[in-house]
Design an enzyme around this catalytic site. Structure first.
Site, PDB file in Angstrom:
ATOM      1  N   ASP A  77       1.074  -1.246   0.275  1.00  0.00           N
ATOM      2  CA  ASP A  77       0.035   0.002  -0.021  1.00  0.00           C
ATOM      3  C   ASP A  77       0.739   1.115   0.046  1.00  0.00           C
ATOM      4  OD1 ASP A  77      -1.729   2.069   0.903  1.00  0.00           O
ATOM      5  OD2 ASP A  77      -3.318   0.480   1.167  1.00  0.00           O
TER       6      ASP A  77
ATOM      7  N   TYR B  81     -13.465  13.330  -5.558  1.00  0.00           N
ATOM      8  CA  TYR B  81     -12.672  12.317  -6.384  1.00  0.00           C
ATOM      9  C   TYR B  81     -11.964  13.260  -7.345  1.00  0.00           C
ATOM     10  CZ  TYR B  81     -11.236   9.572 -10.468  1.00  0.00           C
ATOM     11  OH  TYR B  81     -10.558   9.123 -11.556  1.00  0.00           O
TER      12      TYR B  81
ATOM     13  N   THR C  84      -8.327  12.637 -14.508  1.00  0.00           N
ATOM     14  CA  THR C  84      -9.651  12.336 -14.808  1.00  0.00           C
ATOM     15  C   THR C  84     -10.257  13.503 -15.454  1.00  0.00           C
ATOM     16  OG1 THR C  84     -11.679  11.718 -13.910  1.00  0.00           O
ATOM     17  CG2 THR C  84      -9.961  12.843 -12.636  1.00  0.00           C
TER      18      THR C  84
ATOM     19  N   ASN D 139      -5.752   8.714   0.370  1.00  0.00           N
ATOM     20  CA  ASN D 139      -5.355   7.897  -0.454  1.00  0.00           C
ATOM     21  C   ASN D 139      -4.858   8.315  -2.030  1.00  0.00           C
ATOM     22  OD1 ASN D 139      -5.082   4.798  -1.260  1.00  0.00           O
ATOM     23  ND2 ASN D 139      -6.202   5.468  -2.798  1.00  0.00           N
TER      24      ASN D 139
ATOM     25  N   HIS E  43     -18.854   1.276 -13.381  1.00  0.00           N
ATOM     26  CA  HIS E  43     -18.942   1.617 -14.655  1.00  0.00           C
ATOM     27  C   HIS E  43     -19.987   1.378 -15.656  1.00  0.00           C
ATOM     28  CE1 HIS E  43     -14.333   2.629 -14.222  1.00  0.00           C
ATOM     29  NE2 HIS E  43     -14.996   3.280 -13.356  1.00  0.00           N
TER      30      HIS E  43
ATOM     31  N   ALA F 267      -5.154   4.502  -6.979  1.00  0.00           N
ATOM     32  CA  ALA F 267      -6.140   5.609  -6.559  1.00  0.00           C
ATOM     33  C   ALA F 267      -7.369   5.038  -6.358  1.00  0.00           C
ATOM     34  CB  ALA F 267      -6.234   6.740  -7.487  1.00  0.00           C
TER      35      ALA F 267
END
Length: 339
Positions: free
Chosen positions: A55, A149, A121, A96, A205, A79
């Protein structure tokens, strides 16, 4: 040596696959929270590499990796990526995604890593406002993410860019993904099976969820909101095949040898609505299934479609699999064999 974080996951495994097929030397770090050991086992059949179950929040162990290996390039995928979850548990995403990325960038500075390729993103754009004749989102659009996010990824971008300002030997490519879909395009070649594809748990998704429904693995597919400002009232997204996206990352490694750091959209430049995706799966797979109307979800922009002019012109990236039927077919062939 190339370090891939999150290499047991969906996109990371496709990049690892292509690099191994090119006989490049890689190391993979993954904590297997969303990735799979079976993916690592599959990749090892192409070419042997070191896999470290780790991790990124174990900072001391991460440092040991940089001390042990002569790493020249980091490709950072690891991620959390669920928009809805980020709305409910924002600290999970900031710790994270942003904190771990910050430490990783620090390691690259200390140990002289030259190239950093970052998985960002389109969520960094938030709910972009198109003006005049604009139909797509360029890299110059304002970054105003509307969920944690997207915010966690944008913060990570800023960390990377700030490091590059003070460390002249450090270069980056930031890729802002639109909607990634499909599976290993070589599904039809039996001698290459088993390969890699999308296997999230839980799956969020759209295309794999619709394919699962068509295969009878789900009872129905839900449409979350039909009141968006789009022609049919459902969200529109730009879907890019995962193998085309992987190819962009690999091109970035050599691109940074001769070019300056930059940020690129990764998409095809046109989009499909939720209803269009559902209809396309029905047509491609010659089947019907139950569709449920659900409530609109918080944090979902109505339209996200890329302008990909920059990556095509500057990086000479040419998508090979930009056909919705092919994307769905590859997702279907992968999903039907997934246990």
């Amino acid at each position: 040596m190339i370090l891939i974080t999150g290499g047991a996951g969906y996109i990371g495994s496709h990049v690892a696959k292509q690099l191994l097929e090119q006989d490049r030397d890689i190391i993979v770090i993954d904590n297997l929270s969303t990735g799979f050991q079976r993916t690592i086992d599959t990749l090892q059949k192409i070419k042997k590499f070191d896999f470290i179950n780790l991790d990124l929040n174990d900072f001391e162990k991460v440092v040991e990796v940089f001390e042990k290996y002569n790493i020249e390039t980091v490709i950072h995928f690891a991620a959390f990526s669920q928009v809805g979850e980020s709305m409910q548990n924002p600290m999970k995403y900031y710790m994270n995604n942003t904190v771990n990325t910050t430490h990783l960038v620090k390691c690259t500075s200390v140990y002289g890593v030259k190239k950093f390729i970052f998985s960002s993103t389109a969520a960094t754009y938030g709910e972009p406002t198109l003006k005049g004749s604009e139909q797509t989102i360029t890299e110059e659009f304002d970054t105003e993410p509307i969920n944690p996010y997207g915010k966690s990824k944008l913060m990570s971008e800023l960390v990377i860019k700030d490091e590059a300002k003070v460390n002249k030997d450090f270069k980056y490519c930031i890729f802002r993904y639109f909607n990634v879909a499909g599976a290993d395009i070589h599904y039809e070649r039996e001698e290459l099976l088993p390969r890699v594809g999308e296997a999230h748990d839980p799956e969020t998704h759209l295309i794999p969820l619709v394919v699962k429904t068509a295969l009878g693995k789900r009872d129905a597919i839900s449409i979350f909101g039909e009141e968006y400002d789009t022609p049919d009232g459902t969200c529109i997204r730009d879907y890019i095949h995962v193998d085309d996206l992987a190819d962009a990352h690999i091109k970035a490694i050599d691109y940074l040898d001769e070019n300056e750091s930059d940020t690129f959209n990764c998409g095809y430049g046109y989009g499909y609505s939720v209803k269009e995706i559902i209809d396309s799966v029905k047509n491609t797979m010659k089947c019907d299934f139950k569709v449920i109307k659900g409530e609109r979800r918080e944090g979902d922009p109505s339209t996200l479609v890329s302008d990909n002019t920059k990556i095509k012109e500057k990086m000479k990236w040419k998508p090979k699999y930009n056909d919705l039927g092919l994307i769905i077919k590859s997702a279907y062939e992968w999903e039907k064999n997934l246990k």
